[in-house]
Design a protein around this motif. Structure first.
Motif, PDB file in Angstrom:
ATOM      1  N   TYR A 197       5.012   5.622   5.032  1.00  0.00           N
ATOM      2  CA  TYR A 197       5.298   5.518   6.466  1.00  0.00           C
ATOM      3  C   TYR A 197       6.627   4.822   6.719  1.00  0.00           C
ATOM      4  CZ  TYR A 197       1.025   7.456   8.377  1.00  0.00           C
ATOM      5  OH  TYR A 197       0.030   8.309   8.744  1.00  0.00           O
TER       6      TYR A 197
ATOM      7  N   MET B 113       1.700   2.752   3.330  1.00  0.00           N
ATOM      8  CA  MET B 113       2.685   1.953   4.064  1.00  0.00           C
ATOM      9  C   MET B 113       4.092   2.280   3.566  1.00  0.00           C
ATOM     10  SD  MET B 113       1.129   0.232   6.251  1.00  0.00           S
ATOM     11  CE  MET B 113       2.355  -0.962   6.741  1.00  0.00           C
TER      12      MET B 113
ATOM     13  N   ASN C 238       0.828  -1.204   0.000  1.00  0.00           N
ATOM     14  CA  ASN C 238       0.000   0.000   0.000  1.00  0.00           C
ATOM     15  C   ASN C 238       0.860   1.252   0.000  1.00  0.00           C
ATOM     16  OD1 ASN C 238      -1.274   2.253   1.621  1.00  0.00           O
ATOM     17  ND2 ASN C 238      -3.029   0.955   1.164  1.00  0.00           N
TER      18      ASN C 238
END
Lengths: 375, 377
Positions: A204, A201, A198
């Motif tokens: 992050y 993700m 994703n």
């Protein structure tokens, strides 16, 4: 259309045509039209009418409070704050007849002012209704600071595009022209697998690199250039470079694949022919491979630029408020913080316009036609 | 431009465990039009790629003129390659294509334009200079490819079946043109093809290759008239093949005992009595009904008569054996169709060789199919 009817029969063709029409109307045409309409209506937040509306709000509130006090007696406490929960407090002073008369007088004064303001509001509204409602003031009203943000966002997106291009061309070349079938599969998978994760993700994940106690600072500490104990670490989020890096990483695939796809269609004999005729590597790239790959490069640049310029999540997550906002964040604020959809729409259309100009610019630079891009 | 000789000594090529070319010695003379003829997969393209420098030999050495080519890369060799699909640069005009090799050598634009013009005149493309390759006809593209390769003044021009994409008429025309250009320039041409017509008509000498081995190197005439192996005899041109056992070899004439009786033909060197052998005789060497002066006579029955235009193709049968004979129109007129027939041929027109590998006709058919497909494209 007639052909479609012949191939798929009338029920299926009608169904899909209806679906397409519905999609176009509900998700493309109507919202866009709504936004354009909004963006062309200027809401002056400093004019008399806005002031009257705000003043009326205050007056109605005041009047309500006084009327409440008239019925229940004024609330009181030691700090002198009005608190309806404490109206029954025995320590409060007595509410005399004098006070009541004074309150009634105040309520009447407020009602008078409200009346006069309502009349003025009515007049102003009538005047406004007679005026032509549309103007381009939302587009011209951008402050210097916001214009600077826009310029910076576009410049960053350009840099991201250039970095991605510089990184992707050799990769695409290696995968498309230089490796055998097995190697191609491996490289392709290696390129593809990270993008199954994703997008959020992936963004992050970069926090683990840039964080105060993240990978970069840990490496610096190990190397002896920084110290966790005395807080002598670098706050990486402050550097605009972090956003650049993450943007490149996030959108690089949209550069690799178009370039790879066009490059893979190049006849390897062309490269061999050029080499056989004595051309050195750079000339083969410049005269044979790049001219062939142009449409792919153009598509890659356009996609990467538009995604980077329109990226909200990357600057939002990475800068953590430690850097000036990106233009996309400004647009978000206009819509949801200051509730000014008119200006927000105008801002987003400005960005869209710049992206469209970029597309035409790229097409002009590469001498690519729209028909070639569509392939 | 002067051609240089190309000398291969024990050159071999391997792809993994597969040997594409067995150790080969070959001398191509300076200024010669030399063809390498063979079915697909015989290693001829591999040979060409080794000479051009795109492939390193597994063993042996290649010399062009005085210079050994070991370690010399493709872009530094005095060779130029014309690809099967021509590989013209689609984004460059005709003249830019032709001048690309000069551009790579840092020749100024004015000079490039001038030299390109000379080549454009040589290959008769005047007026097409500014066009892009996809605006040209097949034959014109062909000429651009030749001019582009000649522009770098190669000592050796390597051609990898460049005519295979053209239709028959154009192909025949281009054969003559290539031959003409070769004579004019004096450049050594090494021409790869599976089309024997091309090889035989254009070449000074032809090498016939099969399964990684060169079986015979000779002039076109000798390749056709004096094949030295069964493969060459069956691959080049049509041949009737009659099998049998050698019973005698005298004065270069071998006698073969076959199902059709004793047959006599020229013996290739080293033929011994008692071995299994094949007799090859060309359809045009057979005479039908002529009973007086033949060294060999075979009784046959007519199966079919095909009118081919310039000649008549007779399909005959002698027992299990099928025999093909080509008769001129005049000779065909004298044949009595109804009678049982005889065919005869002179011993000197037949060749007897020890039995060996024949050209794979199935593969040849596949080749022909491919050729047609390419022509259609």
């Amino acid at each position: 259309m007639k052909q479609l009817f012949e191939i798929y029969g009338w029920p299926l063709t009608t169904f899909f045509s209806a679906c397409v029409a519905l999609w176009l109307t509900i998700l493309i045409v109507t919202p866009q039209f709504f936004m354009i309409e909004l963006s062309l209506r200027f809401e002056d937040r400093g004019d008399r009418l806005t002031k009257i509306v705000n003043d009326l709000d205050v007056l109605y509130r005041d009047k309500g409070t006084k009327e409440y006090d008239l019925v229940n007696g004024p609330a009181c406490n030691t700090t002198g704050m009005v608190n309806p929960m404490m109206t029954g407090d025995s320590s409060c002073a007595q509410f005399g007849e004098e006070d009541k008369l004074r309150l009634e007088q105040q309520v009447r004064e407020l009602e008078d002012r409200i009346q006069s303001l309502l009349v003025e509001e009515q007049n102003l509204k009538e005047i406004k209704a007679q005026q032509f409602p549309y103007s381009v003031r939302n587009y011209t009203a951008m402050t210097g600071l916001h214009a600077w943000t826009l310029t910076k966002t576009v410049a960053f997106a350009l840099i991201v595009t250039l970095i991605a291009l510089a990184a992707c061309y050799p990769v695409a070349y290696a995968v498309a022209l230089r490796s055998g079938p097995v190697k191609t599969v491996i490289l392709f998978t290696a390129l593809f697998v990270p993008y199954a994760v994703n997008e959020l993700m992936r963004i992050y994940a970069w926090l683990t690199v840039f964080d105060l106690h993240g990978l970069l600072n840990t490496l610096l500490v190990i190397a002896g250039f920084a110290s966790f104990a005395s807080d002598e670490v670098i706050i990486w989020y402050r550097f605009p470079g972090t956003v650049l890096v993450v943007l490149v990483y996030t959108y690089i695939l949209f550069m690799v694949f178009p370039i790879y796809n066009t490059m893979a269609t190049l006849d390897p004999n062309q490269v061999e022919a050029a080499r056989d005729l004595g051309a050195k590597t750079w000339r083969i790239h410049w005269r044979v491979i790049i001219p062939h790959t142009k449409p792919g490069i153009a598509v890659g640049c356009i996609m990467t630029f538009m995604l980077a310029a329109g990226s909200f999540s990357v600057p939002y997550i990475i800068t953590r408020g430690l850097q000036p906002k990106w233009f996309t964040q400004l647009i978000y604020d206009k819509f949801y913080e200051s509730s000014n959809w008119n200006l927000g729409s105008a801002y987003s259309f400005t960005l869209l316009l710049i992206c469209i100009l970029f597309i035409f610019g790229v097409m002009a630079i590469f001498g690519v036609k729209l028909r070639q891009l569509a392939r | 431009m002067r051609g240089k000789e190309v000398v291969l000594e024990k050159v071999s090529a391997k792809f993994g465990d597969f040997t594409a070319v067995y150790p080969t010695d070959l001398v191509v003379n300076a200024g010669e039009f030399f063809s390498i003829l063979g079915p697909s997969g015989c290693g001829k393209t591999t040979m060409l790629r080794m000479i051009s420098g795109f492939l390193s030999p597994a063993g042996g050495s290649i010399r062009i003129g005085e210079d050994l080519m070991a370690g010399v890369r493709a872009n530094q060799r005095p060779t130029a390659l014309i690809f099967q699909n021509l590989a013209l640069f689609p984004y460059m005009s005709v003249w830019e294509n032709i001048a690309f090799g000069l551009e790579a050598r840092g020749v100024s634009k004015v000079e490039r334009r001038k030299r390109a013009q000379e080549l454009i005149d040589l290959v008769a493309l005047s007026g097409e200079e500014m066009k892009k390759p996809d605006e040209l006809s097949g034959g014109q593209r062909q000429r651009v490819a030749v001019a582009r390769a000649l522009a770098v003044e190669p000592a050796v021009l390597l051609l990898d079946e460049p005519l295979s994409a053209l239709d028959l008429k154009l192909r025949q025309h281009m054969r003559a043109e290539l031959r003409h250009i070769q004579r004019m320039t004096g450049v050594t041409f090494i021409y790869i093809t599976h089309d024997q017509g091309e090889a035989l008509t254009m070449s000074d000498r032809v090498a016939v290759m099969n399964r990684g081995l060169i079986e015979q190197v000779d002039t076109s005439d000798r390749i056709y008239d004096r094949p030295s192996t069964p493969f060459v005899a069956s691959f080049v041109g049509e041949n009737n093949i009659l099998r049998g056992r050698i019973t005698a070899v005298e004065d270069g004439v071998a006698t073969l005992e076959s199902e059709l009786g004793a047959l006599r033909g020229r013996a290739v060197a080293g033929l011994a009595v008692g071995v299994d052998a094949m007799l090859f005789v060309r359809p045009e060497a057979l005479r039908i009904g002529d009973e007086s002066q033949s060294d060999n006579r075979v009784a046959v029955k007519p199966v079919r008569r095909d009118m081919e235009g310039a000649y008549v193709n007779w399909v005959l049968s002698a027992g299990e054996q099928s025999i093909v004979a080509h008769m001129s129109k005049a000779a065909d007129a004298g044949i009595d169709h109804d009678r049982s027939m005889h065919v005869g041929f002179a011993a000197d027109d037949a060749i007897v060789m020890a039995a060996g590998e024949l050209a794979d006709t199935g593969r040849q058919l596949a080749d022909t199919g491919r050729q047609d497909d390419e022509a259609a494209v």
